[in-house]
Design an enzyme around this catalytic site. Structure first.
Site, PDB file in Angstrom:
ATOM      1  CD  GLN A 110     144.338  57.121  68.722  1.00  0.00           C
ATOM      2  OE1 GLN A 110     145.145  56.846  69.609  1.00  0.00           O
ATOM      3  NE2 GLN A 110     143.075  57.414  68.979  1.00  0.00           N
ATOM      4  CG  ASP A 119     136.502  54.266  68.662  1.00  0.00           C
ATOM      5  OD1 ASP A 119     137.219  53.804  69.567  1.00  0.00           O
ATOM      6  OD2 ASP A 119     136.866  55.173  67.897  1.00  0.00           O
ATOM      7  CE  LYS A 129     136.222  60.969  69.787  1.00  0.00           C
ATOM      8  NZ  LYS A 129     136.830  60.783  71.131  1.00  0.00           N
ATOM      9  CB  SER A 130     138.683  60.167  63.058  1.00  0.00           C
ATOM     10  OG  SER A 130     138.535  59.144  64.010  1.00  0.00           O
ATOM     11  N   GLY A 167     142.895  60.761  73.586  1.00  0.00           N
ATOM     12  CA  GLY A 167     144.038  59.972  73.147  1.00  0.00           C
ATOM     13  C   GLY A 167     144.449  60.305  71.721  1.00  0.00           C
ATOM     14  NE  ARG A 171     133.857  55.840  70.976  1.00  0.00           N
ATOM     15  CZ  ARG A 171     133.371  56.792  70.191  1.00  0.00           C
ATOM     16  NH1 ARG A 171     132.071  56.956  70.072  1.00  0.00           N
ATOM     17  NH2 ARG A 171     134.185  57.589  69.517  1.00  0.00           N
TER      18      ARG A 171
END
Length: 441
Positions: free
Chosen positions: A175, A325, A27-28, A100, A401
């Site tokens: 982030q 995460d 995802k990142s 986010g 999650r």
């Protein structure tokens, strides 16, 4: 973005998990692939992009600011970028859904362009504080008007030229680091971020790959990441490796269900992302790395995972940034270990999609697990491999999650576990439940 109608699901224990699987693209890396491609001049190609709701929100936002982004029938995404400095004024608010990462990184991009963007999101995202990004971007000259508590909806009025800054991260956050570096891309001079505690470094690796002038060096207070502004990014052909956070669910599932053996293909092994593997191995998990290789500047391998009895540990707090995460699924592994696991050093879990410490404590206790809550983590009394009592109703709190972690816990429960809403799983892993069915055949 209105949240879809709740989708409750009841799961119960089943036989061994067997088979070979691939997990969705990281995802990142997927978010950054779209953003950086949209800032390059020319056509970039992206293979293996995660097609979950969060990443699609990033694609929609970059389209709204001028990039052309299309998915081919071959599954390859093609992006025609506008160039650094070329972002256009979006005509409507940018709807970030539940993401986010999209919000914080795009705030950084907008901050140094002469445009104004309003960011909105769903109920979960709108409850999450953005102050940690607002502070450095305001120092660079952006004007940011947020809802009370530094929350969404918020408006970023970018400035050009922005002011280069040297910023020391007050909390370990990839982030925030990335938001400042992205603002620095279109800021004359050198923007520096000082990182006392290492966090995932996908932005640094990928920006260098796109041709940005970026250096990383060790300083007395930590890593110093410097980016030279007014960059020219060159289009790339990117291959997104499998998401280690998504792979974590299957690592724990195979570890706790007797007789299981699975192979997870093409998993990103970036050293800033492998904390869960390190923690599970300390607990006695049988995880073997096969076919280690490099793909697009990232370390990648296949993982073979076999069932193994787990033992309780004190989770080293210095693993927290590399598995932030994965704590919810680590808590599930701890619920099946022999003894009392203590996992601390994870304050960041309080401000994720939900308060993941409180939400997981409530969910595990409903399933019959004894826990103790700390400000920065949980202590969990494991079952020693025995089935959990189950017969529980648990709340996911709109957190993908939490929903997936409790689905894995249900595989080792005597009575069924009902999750009130699994719809949020689509934000990061649309095929999660189909994969679960296939492994259990």
């Amino acid at each position: 973005m209105s949240h879809p109608k709740p989708r409750p699901l009841t799961l119960s224990a089943r036989g061994p998990l067997r088979g070979t699987l691939t997990v969705p693209g990281d995802k990142s890396i997927s978010h950054r692939s779209l953003m950086f491609s949209a800032l390059a001049v020319g056509e970039s190609r992206i293979e293996g992009l995660l097609e979950g709701e969060d990443v699609l929100a990033t694609a929609a936002a970059m389209r709204a600011m001028g990039a052309t982004i299309e998915r081919g029938d071959d599954g390859v995404w093609r992006v025609h970028g506008v160039g650094v400095g070329g972002l256009l004024q979006p005509e409507a608010a940018l709807d970030m859904g539940n993401s986010g990462t999209s919000t914080r990184l795009l705030m950084g991009l907008v901050a140094s362009h002469p445009i104004t963007a309003t960011f909105t999101g769903d109920a979960s995202l709108s409850s999450r504080p953005m102050g940690r990004v607002i502070e450095p971007l305001s120092k660079m000259g952006a004007e940011i008007t947020a809802s009370p508590g530094g929350r969404l909806p918020l408006m970023v009025r970018g400035i050009n030229p922005a002011v280069p800054i040297e910023y020391t991260l007050p909390v370990a956050s990839a982030q925030v680091k990335s938001a400042v570096l992205l603002a620095g891309l279109n800021t004359p001079g050198i923007t520096r971020v000082i990182e006392p505690v290492p966090t995932r470094d996908h932005s640094e690796r990928m920006l260098r790959g796109f041709g940005a002038e970026l250096t990383v060096e060790e300083g007395p207070s930590g890593k110093i990441i410097s980016i030279t502004g007014e960059a020219e990014l060159k289009p790339q052909h990117l291959i997104v490796p499998g998401d280690p956070s998504s792979a974590g669910f299957w690592m724990v599932a195979a570890s706790i269900v007797p007789g299981s053996e699975i192979v997870i293909r093409n998993v990103c092994m970036n050293p800033t992302r492998t904390g869960l593997i390190a923690a599970l191995k300390l607990m006695g998990a049988d995880i073997t790395k096969e076919g280690a290789r490099e793909v697009g500047g990232e370390d990648v391998a296949d993982l073979r995972v076999r069932h193994a009895p787990l033992r309780a540990i004190e989770v080293p707090p210095d693993l927290a940034p590399s598995m932030i995460d994965e704590y919810p699924i680590l808590f599930v592994a701890a619920a099946f270990a022999q003894g009392r696991t203590v996992a601390r050093g994870a304050h960041e879990l309080r401000v994720k999609e939900s308060d993941r410490i409180a939400t997981m404590r409530t969910a595990l206790e409903a399933a019959g697990v004894a826990t103790e809550e700390y400000e920065d983590g949980l202590a969990i009394q494991g079952s020693g491999g025995a089935l959990l009592p189950g017969n529980a109703q648990v709340a996911s709190r709109l957190d993908h999650r939490i929903a997936m972690s409790m689905a894995i816990a249900a595989l080792g429960a005597q009575g069924p576990i009902t999750i009130d809403d699994v719809a949020p799983v689509a934000t990061s892993y649309p095929d999660f439940f189909q994969t679960l069915e296939a492994l259990g055949q």
